[in-house]
Scaffold this motif. Structure first.
Motif, PDB file in Angstrom:
ATOM      1  N   ARG A  13      44.340  62.463  26.402  1.00  0.00           N
ATOM      2  CA  ARG A  13      43.971  61.152  26.925  1.00  0.00           C
ATOM      3  C   ARG A  13      42.580  60.790  26.587  1.00  0.00           C
ATOM      4  N   GLU A  14      42.585  59.463  26.215  1.00  0.00           N
ATOM      5  CA  GLU A  14      41.128  59.105  25.695  1.00  0.00           C
ATOM      6  C   GLU A  14      40.714  57.837  26.876  1.00  0.00           C
ATOM      7  N   TYR A  15      39.669  57.417  26.785  1.00  0.00           N
ATOM      8  CA  TYR A  15      39.241  56.239  27.569  1.00  0.00           C
ATOM      9  C   TYR A  15      39.005  55.041  26.549  1.00  0.00           C
ATOM     10  N   VAL A  16      39.621  53.894  26.930  1.00  0.00           N
ATOM     11  CA  VAL A  16      39.525  52.729  26.273  1.00  0.00           C
ATOM     12  C   VAL A  16      38.713  51.646  26.898  1.00  0.00           C
ATOM     13  N   LEU A  17      38.056  50.842  26.187  1.00  0.00           N
ATOM     14  CA  LEU A  17      37.281  49.837  27.010  1.00  0.00           C
ATOM     15  C   LEU A  17      37.529  48.576  26.446  1.00  0.00           C
ATOM     16  N   PHE A  18      37.992  47.178  27.408  1.00  0.00           N
ATOM     17  CA  PHE A  18      38.396  46.177  27.114  1.00  0.00           C
ATOM     18  C   PHE A  18      37.423  45.262  27.729  1.00  0.00           C
ATOM     19  N   ASP A  19      36.928  44.004  27.155  1.00  0.00           N
ATOM     20  CA  ASP A  19      36.192  42.923  27.743  1.00  0.00           C
ATOM     21  C   ASP A  19      37.153  41.999  28.032  1.00  0.00           C
ATOM     22  N   ALA A  20      37.104  41.565  29.356  1.00  0.00           N
ATOM     23  CA  ALA A  20      37.818  40.463  30.026  1.00  0.00           C
ATOM     24  C   ALA A  20      37.335  38.950  29.488  1.00  0.00           C
TER      25      ALA A  20
END
Length: 144
Positions: A13-20
Motif C-alpha cells: 500500500r502507498e499513500y497518494v495525495l489529491f488536491d481538491a
C-alpha cells in the motif's frame, strides 16, 4: 497464460495525495475511488482490497461547475417523522467541507463489506496541511 489474482500478503500500500482545488468534485471523486479500490494498478483484484491510502487536501476549496453550489441539495434524515433536512452545497461547505468530497466518493464505491473497508482508507482535510507527511504521499494531479 494465467490470470493474476493478488493475495492479501502480497499487497504494497502507498499513500497518494489529491488536491481538491484542482478539478471539479465529480472528476476528483472518480480518481479517488479508483485509487481506493486499486483499479489504477495492474494488480487489481475485484474481491481483494488492493487500493492505496488516499489523502485529500483543500476540501474547503472544492470546485463545482455551473450553479451546483446553490442548487445541489444534500439530504439528511433522522429516521423520525419530520426529520428530513435539506441543505445546499454552499451550506455544507460552511459547516463541514470534507463532506462534499466524502459523499461524492462514497457514491462511487461498492456498497458492501469490501467497499466500506476501502472507504475507511480515505482522509479528507479542509486546509492544505495534513499529518501524513511522514508517509511521503505521491501527488496525483487530476486533468480538468
Amino acid at each position: 497464460m494465467k490470470t493474476y489474482l493478488a493475495k492479501t500478503g502480497e499487497i504494497n500500500r502507498e499513500y497518494v495525495l489529491f488536491d481538491a482545488s484542482e478539478a471539479p468534485v465529480g472528476r476528483l471523486a472518480v480518481m479517488i475511488a479508483n485509487a481506493l479500490r486499486g483499479k489504477d494498478k495492474p494488480t487489481y483484484t475485484p474481491h481483494i482490497d488492493t487500493g492505496a491510502f488516499v489523502v485529500v487536501v483543500n476540501a474547503d476549496n472544492a470546485v463545482f461547475t455551473g450553479r451546483k453550489s446553490e442548487e445541489k441539495i444534500y439530504v439528511d434524515f433522522s429516521g423520525f417523522r419530520g426529520g428530513r433536512k435539506e441543505r445546499t452545497a454552499a451550506e455544507i461547505r460552511r459547516k463541514n467541507a470534507a463532506r462534499l468530497i466524502e459523499d461524492a466518493v462514497w457514491g462511487m464505491m461498492p456498497h458492501g463489506r469490501l467497499g466500506r473497508a476501502q472507504f475507511r482508507k480515505l482522509r479528507v482535510y479542509n486546509g492544505a496541511e495534513h499529518p501524513h507527511a511522514a508517509q511521503n504521499p505521491r501527488k496525483i494531479t487530476v486533468e480538468k
